[in-house]
Design a protein around this motif. Structure first.
Motif, PDB file in Angstrom:
ATOM      1  N   SER A 259       0.817  -1.221   0.000  1.00  0.00           N
ATOM      2  CA  SER A 259       0.000   0.000   0.000  1.00  0.00           C
ATOM      3  C   SER A 259       0.850   1.271   0.000  1.00  0.00           C
ATOM      4  CB  SER A 259      -0.932   0.004   1.216  1.00  0.00           C
ATOM      5  OG  SER A 259      -0.187  -0.067   2.417  1.00  0.00           O
ATOM      6  N   LYS A 260       2.109   1.155   0.446  1.00  0.00           N
ATOM      7  CA  LYS A 260       2.978   2.335   0.439  1.00  0.00           C
ATOM      8  C   LYS A 260       3.273   2.800  -0.985  1.00  0.00           C
ATOM      9  CE  LYS A 260       5.324   1.275   4.825  1.00  0.00           C
ATOM     10  NZ  LYS A 260       6.632   0.944   5.452  1.00  0.00           N
ATOM     11  N   ALA A 261       3.187   1.869  -1.932  1.00  0.00           N
ATOM     12  CA  ALA A 261       3.421   2.227  -3.333  1.00  0.00           C
ATOM     13  C   ALA A 261       2.190   2.861  -3.971  1.00  0.00           C
ATOM     14  CB  ALA A 261       3.836   0.980  -4.117  1.00  0.00           C
ATOM     15  N   HIS A 262       1.106   2.960  -3.194  1.00  0.00           N
ATOM     16  CA  HIS A 262      -0.144   3.531  -3.720  1.00  0.00           C
ATOM     17  C   HIS A 262      -0.632   4.614  -2.759  1.00  0.00           C
ATOM     18  CE1 HIS A 262      -0.678   0.489  -6.895  1.00  0.00           C
ATOM     19  NE2 HIS A 262      -0.149  -0.350  -6.024  1.00  0.00           N
ATOM     20  N   PRO A 263       0.009   5.775  -2.775  1.00  0.00           N
ATOM     21  CA  PRO A 263      -0.408   6.838  -1.855  1.00  0.00           C
ATOM     22  C   PRO A 263      -1.847   7.294  -2.087  1.00  0.00           C
ATOM     23  CG  PRO A 263       1.134   7.667  -3.510  1.00  0.00           C
ATOM     24  CD  PRO A 263       1.138   6.172  -3.632  1.00  0.00           C
ATOM     25  N   GLU A 264      -2.377   6.990  -3.273  1.00  0.00           N
ATOM     26  CA  GLU A 264      -3.748   7.407  -3.563  1.00  0.00           C
ATOM     27  C   GLU A 264      -4.785   6.486  -2.894  1.00  0.00           C
ATOM     28  OE1 GLU A 264      -2.792   4.279  -6.671  1.00  0.00           O
ATOM     29  OE2 GLU A 264      -1.740   5.834  -5.516  1.00  0.00           O
ATOM     30  N   TRP A 265      -4.358   5.331  -2.388  1.00  0.00           N
ATOM     31  CA  TRP A 265      -5.274   4.397  -1.751  1.00  0.00           C
ATOM     32  C   TRP A 265      -5.606   4.848  -0.339  1.00  0.00           C
ATOM     33  CZ3 TRP A 265      -3.179  -1.239  -2.911  1.00  0.00           C
ATOM     34  CH2 TRP A 265      -3.390  -1.534  -4.266  1.00  0.00           C
ATOM     35  N   ASN A 266      -6.827   4.545   0.087  1.00  0.00           N
ATOM     36  CA  ASN A 266      -7.220   4.729   1.486  1.00  0.00           C
ATOM     37  C   ASN A 266      -7.276   3.388   2.206  1.00  0.00           C
ATOM     38  OD1 ASN A 266      -7.721   7.573   1.174  1.00  0.00           O
ATOM     39  ND2 ASN A 266      -9.610   7.041   0.082  1.00  0.00           N
ATOM     40  N   HIS A 267      -6.551   2.415   1.683  1.00  0.00           N
ATOM     41  CA  HIS A 267      -6.660   1.044   2.191  1.00  0.00           C
ATOM     42  C   HIS A 267      -5.380   0.286   1.866  1.00  0.00           C
ATOM     43  CE1 HIS A 267      -7.246  -0.188  -2.001  1.00  0.00           C
ATOM     44  NE2 HIS A 267      -8.046   0.861  -2.098  1.00  0.00           N
ATOM     45  N   THR A 268      -5.319  -0.956   2.312  1.00  0.00           N
ATOM     46  CA  THR A 268      -4.126  -1.784   2.068  1.00  0.00           C
ATOM     47  C   THR A 268      -4.171  -2.487   0.718  1.00  0.00           C
ATOM     48  OG1 THR A 268      -5.142  -3.742   3.076  1.00  0.00           O
ATOM     49  CG2 THR A 268      -3.914  -2.257   4.541  1.00  0.00           C
ATOM     50  N   GLY A 269      -5.353  -2.708   0.178  1.00  0.00           N
ATOM     51  CA  GLY A 269      -5.477  -3.462  -1.072  1.00  0.00           C
ATOM     52  C   GLY A 269      -5.436  -4.960  -0.878  1.00  0.00           C
ATOM     53  N   ARG A 270      -5.324  -5.420   0.366  1.00  0.00           N
ATOM     54  CA  ARG A 270      -5.177  -6.865   0.595  1.00  0.00           C
ATOM     55  C   ARG A 270      -6.434  -7.648   0.238  1.00  0.00           C
ATOM     56  NH1 ARG A 270      -2.151  -7.256   6.518  1.00  0.00           N
ATOM     57  NH2 ARG A 270      -0.245  -6.098   5.970  1.00  0.00           N
ATOM     58  N   ARG A 271      -7.586  -7.198   0.735  1.00  0.00           N
ATOM     59  CA  ARG A 271      -8.816  -7.940   0.432  1.00  0.00           C
ATOM     60  C   ARG A 271      -9.162  -7.850  -1.051  1.00  0.00           C
ATOM     61  NH1 ARG A 271     -12.637  -5.112   2.746  1.00  0.00           N
ATOM     62  NH2 ARG A 271     -11.263  -3.567   3.699  1.00  0.00           N
ATOM     63  N   MET A 272      -8.817  -6.751  -1.673  1.00  0.00           N
ATOM     64  CA  MET A 272      -9.031  -6.613  -3.113  1.00  0.00           C
ATOM     65  C   MET A 272      -8.201  -7.649  -3.859  1.00  0.00           C
ATOM     66  SD  MET A 272      -8.854  -3.111  -5.371  1.00  0.00           S
ATOM     67  CE  MET A 272      -7.168  -2.722  -4.911  1.00  0.00           C
ATOM     68  N   ALA A 273      -6.961  -7.823  -3.445  1.00  0.00           N
ATOM     69  CA  ALA A 273      -6.092  -8.814  -4.083  1.00  0.00           C
ATOM     70  C   ALA A 273      -6.620 -10.222  -3.844  1.00  0.00           C
ATOM     71  CB  ALA A 273      -4.667  -8.679  -3.552  1.00  0.00           C
ATOM     72  N   LEU A 274      -7.065 -10.508  -2.632  1.00  0.00           N
ATOM     73  CA  LEU A 274      -7.602 -11.838  -2.324  1.00  0.00           C
ATOM     74  C   LEU A 274      -8.844 -12.117  -3.158  1.00  0.00           C
ATOM     75  CD1 LEU A 274      -7.629 -14.420  -0.580  1.00  0.00           C
ATOM     76  CD2 LEU A 274      -9.007 -13.155   1.093  1.00  0.00           C
ATOM     77  N   SER A 275      -9.724 -11.132  -3.274  1.00  0.00           N
ATOM     78  CA  SER A 275     -10.965 -11.350  -4.026  1.00  0.00           C
ATOM     79  C   SER A 275     -10.685 -11.556  -5.509  1.00  0.00           C
ATOM     80  CB  SER A 275     -11.920 -10.169  -3.820  1.00  0.00           C
ATOM     81  OG  SER A 275     -11.449  -9.003  -4.470  1.00  0.00           O
ATOM     82  N   LYS A 276      -9.681 -10.855  -6.046  1.00  0.00           N
ATOM     83  CA  LYS A 276      -9.328 -11.052  -7.457  1.00  0.00           C
ATOM     84  C   LYS A 276      -8.741 -12.435  -7.682  1.00  0.00           C
ATOM     85  CE  LYS A 276      -8.505  -6.192  -8.683  1.00  0.00           C
ATOM     86  NZ  LYS A 276      -7.481  -5.181  -9.087  1.00  0.00           N
ATOM     87  N   TRP A 277      -7.954 -12.901  -6.721  1.00  0.00           N
ATOM     88  CA  TRP A 277      -7.388 -14.255  -6.852  1.00  0.00           C
ATOM     89  C   TRP A 277      -8.495 -15.303  -6.800  1.00  0.00           C
ATOM     90  CZ3 TRP A 277      -7.200 -18.209  -2.989  1.00  0.00           C
ATOM     91  CH2 TRP A 277      -6.452 -19.321  -3.360  1.00  0.00           C
ATOM     92  N   LEU A 278      -9.452 -15.120  -5.902  1.00  0.00           N
ATOM     93  CA  LEU A 278     -10.543 -16.083  -5.767  1.00  0.00           C
ATOM     94  C   LEU A 278     -11.430 -16.134  -7.005  1.00  0.00           C
ATOM     95  CD1 LEU A 278     -11.591 -15.417  -2.069  1.00  0.00           C
ATOM     96  CD2 LEU A 278     -10.904 -17.633  -2.985  1.00  0.00           C
ATOM     97  N   THR A 279     -11.532 -15.031  -7.723  1.00  0.00           N
ATOM     98  CA  THR A 279     -12.445 -14.977  -8.873  1.00  0.00           C
ATOM     99  C   THR A 279     -11.709 -15.013 -10.210  1.00  0.00           C
ATOM    100  OG1 THR A 279     -12.480 -12.558  -8.643  1.00  0.00           O
ATOM    101  CG2 THR A 279     -14.270 -13.781  -7.610  1.00  0.00           C
ATOM    102  N   ARG A 280     -10.474 -15.494 -10.186  1.00  0.00           N
ATOM    103  CA  ARG A 280      -9.780 -15.733 -11.455  1.00  0.00           C
ATOM    104  C   ARG A 280     -10.506 -16.821 -12.234  1.00  0.00           C
ATOM    105  NH1 ARG A 280      -3.458 -16.568 -10.157  1.00  0.00           N
ATOM    106  NH2 ARG A 280      -3.852 -18.020 -11.863  1.00  0.00           N
ATOM    107  N   ALA A 281     -10.532 -16.696 -13.531  1.00  0.00           N
ATOM    108  CA  ALA A 281     -11.242 -17.680 -14.355  1.00  0.00           C
ATOM    109  C   ALA A 281     -10.676 -19.076 -14.187  1.00  0.00           C
ATOM    110  CB  ALA A 281     -11.183 -17.260 -15.822  1.00  0.00           C
ATOM    111  N   ASP A 282      -9.366 -19.176 -13.879  1.00  0.00           N
ATOM    112  CA  ASP A 282      -8.747 -20.503 -13.761  1.00  0.00           C
ATOM    113  C   ASP A 282      -8.626 -20.965 -12.315  1.00  0.00           C
ATOM    114  OD1 ASP A 282      -6.872 -18.666 -12.945  1.00  0.00           O
ATOM    115  OD2 ASP A 282      -5.185 -19.600 -14.002  1.00  0.00           O
ATOM    116  N   HIS A 283      -9.291 -20.264 -11.384  1.00  0.00           N
ATOM    117  CA  HIS A 283      -9.240 -20.734  -9.997  1.00  0.00           C
ATOM    118  C   HIS A 283      -9.925 -22.098  -9.920  1.00  0.00           C
ATOM    119  CE1 HIS A 283      -9.686 -20.974  -5.661  1.00  0.00           C
ATOM    120  NE2 HIS A 283      -8.867 -19.942  -5.554  1.00  0.00           N
ATOM    121  N   PRO A 284      -9.289 -23.077  -9.312  1.00  0.00           N
ATOM    122  CA  PRO A 284      -9.840 -24.433  -9.361  1.00  0.00           C
ATOM    123  C   PRO A 284     -11.067 -24.658  -8.492  1.00  0.00           C
ATOM    124  CG  PRO A 284      -7.845 -24.394  -8.038  1.00  0.00           C
ATOM    125  CD  PRO A 284      -7.964 -23.040  -8.662  1.00  0.00           C
TER     126      PRO A 284
END
Length: 835
Positions: free
Chosen positions: A546-571
Motif C-alpha cells: 500500500s505504500k506504493a499507492h499513496p492514492e489508496w485509502n486502504h491496504t489493497g489486501r482484500r481486493m487482491a484476495l478477491s481477485k485471486w478467488l475470482t480468477r477464471a482458472d481458480h480451481p
C-alpha cells in the motif's frame, strides 16, 4: 441509595492484571519521549522506535529489547537509569511500569528457522498434492450424447447400468416444484390451470424465465446466500445483542440476486467493496460507495462480541478475525481450514502458515492493535460502523453521544435495567430481598461486572417493573434521576448507520503465526498470501504494497484476495458455487460434502458434468441465473420423482440421478406458504426486521408489537440464540457455527407437535378456513375444493371430499370443523414436500 456515581466502572485493576499492548500503551510512550531522536527519518544510533519492527530490529549496538528479560534489555536499562530520554522529561513511574511489564510479559514473535521450515513444507506441498482433483482447474468436456448437454452426462452414467431417466413430472407437480425452487412460494390456482392447458412448446421455458424475473427470486435465493454468510440480526454474545442496521446487508444480497449480479463481482464486492471504490473512512459515502460498503456487511456477518468496554478482550478480537477467515474460505473454496489455525492440516495440504496468510488479508479490518468495537452496547463511538451522514452532522452526533456524561448515562441505564432483572430473578427463586442490605449486595455485584449483559429472554411479564418499583421505592428515585438527565442529554440527531468493513489503517499491525492458535504465543511474522498448494511455485501471488499507492485509502489486501478467488482458472470458486446451486435444486450436490472438497470429502458423482458446468458458468460471465436456468431446463430436473424398487435397492442415495428426489420444503418456505394459502402473507420487501419475543411456553415467535408478523420469514429478526420456534423445528439454522451451507431435512416428533399446537399453525389454519368459506360463499364442499387448489395445486378426490365433510360434521360449528381439516392438510406431506 443507588446513585449514578456508583455506575461508573473502572478498568484500572483489569489493566494491571494483563500484558500491555504495544500500539495502545507502549507506542504512545515511545512516540512522546523517544522518536524525536529515534525514528525512521531521525535514526540516531541507527535505532528507529517509531514502529514495532524498528524496535525489534535494534540499532548500532544490536538488539535493544530481549523479550521476557527487562534487566537484559538495553532500552530498559537506559530508561531505568535515567540516561534516556535525552533532553526530554523522564518517564513517569506509571510509564516505566508499562514499559517494563511489556518487555516482561508482552507478545513477541518467535524466530523462524527458514531452512527447516522450507524442508518441512516441501514434504506437504508436493507435486502429488497439487494434483488432487479439486486443486486442478476444471476442464470442459464434450457431452457424451445428444439432447440437453446436462442430460447427456447423466444418461451416460445411467446407460452403464441399463437405466434411463424417468418421464417428465405431471404439469401441476412440475410447476409447483419450479415455483418453490425459484421463489419459495406456491403457484396460484390460476397459474397451475393455465400452465396445465398451455400447448405452447415453450410454456415451461417461459415460466422459468417469469419466475426468475420475480422479485421473490432474490428473496428465496438471497436466503441461500445468507446461510453461507452466517447472517443474523444479533451478535451471538451472552445477551445476543441486536445488531443495528444489519438488515441493510440482507437487502443488498436480495437486490444483487434480483439484478443477477455476476457471481465474481458479487464475491469481490462483499470481500472488498470499500477498496474497489477507494472509500475514505470517516466520510459520508456517495451512492456508489454506499452500495459497495453495504456489500461488505458480509465480513460483519460472523460473530463479533467485542464492544466499547475498556476491559481487556484481545481473545475476542482474535476470535472475530478467526471466524471471518474460516467462514470465508469454507464458503468460497469449500475447504475447512480451521484446523490449520493451530497446526498444519492433518488431511489436506494446507500449512499453518497458509491460514495466517489468509487471515492477514482481513487484519487491516480486524486489527488487534487498533480495534474498533463490533457493537454499540457500551457507547456508540468509536465503533465499526459507517455514519451515512454529512460530516458536520456526524461530528455533532459523535460529540453528543461519546462525551463522558453520555457514556456514564448509558452505563447507568444499562445497570438499572440489569437491577430490575436481577431483582426479578431473585424473587422467582424465592429469595428474600426486602432487606435493603440484600438489594445493596445485588447492586454492587452488578456494578462490579465489567462485561455485564442483559438477559434478552426477560420480558418482564413476571414481577413487572411497576410491581418492583412499588415494592422497592429506590428504583423509582434512580429511574427519575436517570430520565431527568437523559432528557437533558438526549441527542436530537437520528443516526444513519451502515454496518460495513474498511481498513482501520494502511499499515496494520503485523500478522504472526500463532503457536497452537494462541494469541499469547506468536511465532514468525507472515505476509498476506494464499494457499501454497493452489499457488504457482514459480510465480506466486503477490499482494500489493500500500505504500506504493499513496492514492489508496486502504491496504489493497482484500481486493487482491478477491481477485485471486475470482480468477477464471481458480480451481475451486466456480466449482464450489456450481455445486451449491445444484444442491439447492436437487437436495444434494454433485459433491455431497459441499463444504469439503478436500481429501476427507466425497468425490463428485459426475466429475465431467461438474467441471463442464463450472467452466461454462465462467464462460457465461459468472451468470447465476443462466446456470439455474440450464439445470431447470434439463430432463434430469424435470423428470418424475416416483420411486423404482429396483433402482432404490441398487442406488438408494440416488447418486446416478435416476429420479428427481422429493424435497421437504425449507422452514421459511413452509411458514411463508402457510401464510400465503391463508391469505395473510404480506409482500412488503426490505427494511428493519420484525422482532421476536418469548412465549409463555418458552419458545420464541414473531411479535405483533414489533412489526408485521405476516411478512415473509426472510424479514423476521434472525437471532443466533433465540430462533423462532416454528422455524427451528423445521431445521432453520441458528448460525451459532457462523454459517451453514447445507440444511438438514430431519423428521422429528417436534415437527408434528409444532403442526398441532404452534400459534402460527392455529392462526393460519383459522384464516385459511375463513378465506375459502368466503370465496365459496359458505359452501363447505366448494371451500374444500378451493383449499386443495390453494394448498396442493390440484382438485381433491372424492374420498378426500368425503373425509373433509365427515370432519366438518363432527363439529358444532362447520367453520371450526373445516379449520380442523385444513390444519391437517397443512400438516400433510403433500403440503410440506415438493415432488
Amino acid at each position: 441509595m443507588y446513585r449514578l456515581a456508583l455506575f461508573a466502572c473502572s478498568a484500572l485493576v483489569l489493566l494491571a492484571q494483563r500484558q500491555p499492548l504495544f500500539r495502545d500503551e507502549v507506542q504512545p510512550i515511545l512516540a512522546a519521549k523517544c522518536v524525536a531522536c529515534h525514528s525512521e527519518t531521525q535514526k540516531m544510533a541507527q535505532l528507529d522506535l517509531s514502529s514495532f519492527a524498528g524496535l525489534m530490529a535494534g540499532g548500532a549496538n544490536g538488539a535493544v529489547l530481549v523479550p521476557g528479560k527487562p534487566e537484559m534489555s538495553l532500552l530498559w536499562k537506559m530508561v531505568e537509569s535515567g540516561k534516556m530520554p535525552m533532553g526530554a522529561k523522564p518517564l513517569s513511574d506509571a510509564e516505566k511500569k508499562i514499559l517494563r511489564d511489556y518487555i516482561e510479559q508482552g507478545r513477541f514473535p518467535k524466530l523462524d528457522v527458514s531452512a527447516q521450515e522450507a524442508a518441512r513444507e516441501a514434504k506437504i506441498i508436493t507435486p502429488e498434492a497439487r494434483q488432487w482433483w479439486s486443486f486442478v482447474p476444471p476442464v470442459k468436456s464434450t457431452p457424451p450424447g445428444d439432447g440437453h448437454w446436462i442430460d447427456a452426462f447423466v444418461k451416460a452414467k445411467l446407460a452403464a447400468r441399463g437405466w434411463s431417466l424417468q418421464a417428465e413430472a405431471p404439469r401441476a407437480t412440475l410447476l409447483r416444484r419450479l415455483s418453490f425452487a425459484l421463489t419459495g412460494l406456491a403457484p396460484g390456482p390460476q397459474e397451475v390451470e393455465s400452465f396445465a392447458t398451455d400447448q405452447d412448446p415453450e410454456a415451461y421455458t417461459k415460466r422459468v424465465d417469469a419466475l426468475m424475473a420475480s422479485r421473490h427470486f432474490g428473496e428465496h435465493w438471497g436466503r441461500h446466500w445468507l446461510d453461507l454468510a452466517g447472517y443474523s440480526d444479533t451478535t451471538g454474545d451472552a445477551g445476543d445483542s441486536e445488531r443495528e442496521a444489519m438488515y441493510k446487508y440482507r437487502d443488498w444480497v436480495v437486490g444483487a440476486m434480483n439484478r443477477n449480479m455476476p457471481y465474481d463481482a458479487f464475491v469481490r464486492l462483499q470481500l472488498a467493496g470499500d477498496q474497489f471504490v477507494n472509500y475514505k473512512p470517516g466520510t459520508k459515502p456517495n451512492e456508489q460507495e454506499r452500495e459497495a460498503l453495504l456489500a461488505t456487511g458480509y465480513i460483519r456477518s460472523t460473530t463479533d462480541i467485542t464492544d466499547n468496554q475498556s476491559i481487556y478482550q484481545v481473545d475476542k478480537y482474535f476470535d472475530a478475525i478467526f471466524r471471518v477467515t474460516d467462514t470465508t474460505m469454507k464458503n468460497l473454496m469449500g475447504l475447512s481450514i480451521g484446523c490449520a489455525r493451530c497446526h498444519d492440516h492433518k488431511f489436506d495440504p494446507i500449512l499453518q502458515k497458509d491460514y495466517y496468510r489468509l487471515m492477514a488479508s482481513f487484519q487491516a479490518v480486524y486489527d488487534p492493535e487498533a480495534w474498533l468495537a463490533g457493537n454499540l452496547a457500551y457507547g456508540p463511538w468509536p465503533s465499526r460502523m459507517v455514519l451515512d451522514m454529512e460530516s458536520d452532522v456526524a461530528a455533532k452526533w459523535k460529540e453528543e453521544v461519546s462525551n463522558k456524561d453520555a457514556v456514564a448515562l448509558r452505563r447507568a441505564r444499562l445497570l438499572l435495567e440489569a437491577t430490575y432483572q436481577r431483582y426479578r430473578t431473585a424473587l422467582q427463586l424465592g429469595k428474600n430481598i426486602d432487606d435493603p442490605a440484600a438489594r445493596e449486595t445485588i447492586r454492587k455485584e452488578i456494578e462490579a461486572d465489567p462485561d455485564l449483559q442483559l438477559d434478552q429472554d426477560d420480558d418482564g411479564s413476571v414481577f413487572p417493573n411497576s410491581e418492583l418499583e412499588a415494592r422497592f421505592p429506590e428504583l423509582v428515585t434512580i429511574k427519575n434521576e436517570i430520565n431527568d438527565k437523559y432528557r437533558k442529554k438526549k441527542t436530537t440527531i437520528k443516526p444513519e448507520y451502515l454496518r460495513a468493513a474498511w481498513d482501520v489503517s494502511k499499515t496494520p499491525s503485523p500478522t504472526y503465526l500463532l503457536m497452537r492458535g494462541d494469541y499469547l504465543s506468536p511465532g514468525p511474522e507472515v505476509k498476506p498470501g494464499v494457499l501454497a498448494v493452489l499457488d504457482s511455485p514459480t510465480s506466486p501471488t503477490i499482494f500489493p504494497d500500500s505504500k506504493a499507492h499513496p492514492e489508496w485509502n486502504h491496504t489493497g489486501r482484500r481486493m487482491a484476495l478477491s481477485k485471486w478467488l475470482t480468477r477464471a482458472d481458480h480451481p475451486l470458486t466456480a466449482r464450489v458455487w456450481v455445486n451449491r446451486v445444484w444442491q439447492y435444486l436437487f437436495g444434494e450436490g454433485l459433491v455431497r460434502s459441499v463444504d469439503d472438497f478436500g481429501r476427507e470429502g466425497t468425490k463428485p458423482t459426475h466429475p465431467e458434468l461438474l467441471d463442464t458446468l463450472a467452466v461454462s458458468f465462467v464462460e457465461h460471465g459468472w451468470d447465476t441465473k443462466w446456470l439455474i436456468r440450464e439445470i431447470l431446463l434439463s430432463q434430469t430436473w424435470r423428470q418424475d420423482s416416483a420411486a423404482d424398487p429396483e433402482k432404490m435397492k441398487a442406488d438408494p442415495e440416488n447418486h446416478l440421478l435416476w429420479r428427481k428426489p422429493p424435497l421437504r420444503l425449507e422452514a421459511e418456505t413452509i411458514r411463508d406458504t402457510m401464510l400465503q394459502v391463508s391469505g395473510l402473507l404480506q409482500m412488503e420487501a426490505g427494511g428493519p426486521p420484525v422482532g421476536v419475543s418469548k412465549l409463555p411456553d418458552g419458545q420464541f415467535a414473531e411479535d405483533p408489537k414489533k412489526g408485521n408478523v405476516n411478512r415473509r420469514s426472510l424479514y423476521l429478526s434472525y437471532q443466533r440464540t433465540r430462533p423462532v420456534g416454528f422455524l427451528k423445528a423445521f431445521d432453520c439454522p441458528e448460525m451459532t457455527a457462523d454459517n451453514q451451507a447445507q440444511r438438514f431435512r430431519s423428521t422429528l416428533p417436534v415437527q408434528a407437535l409444532a403442526l398441532l399446537n404452534n400459534p402460527l399453525v392455529m392462526r393460519t389454519s383459522n384464516a385459511f378456513a375463513q378465506r375459502v368459506l368466503e370465496e365459496a360463499k359458505g359452501n363447505t364442499e366448494a371451500a374444500v375444493e378451493r383449499a386443495f387448489r390453494l394448498a396442493y395445486s390440484r382438485k381433491p378426490e372424492q374420498r378426500e371430499i368425503a373425509l373433509a365433510q365427515q370432519t366438518i360434521a363432527t363439529a358444532k360449528d362447520p367453520a371450526a370443523g373445516l379449520r380442523l381439516f385444513l390444519q391437517a392438510m397443512l400438516a400433510a406431506n403433500e403440503f410440506l414436500y415438493a415432488y
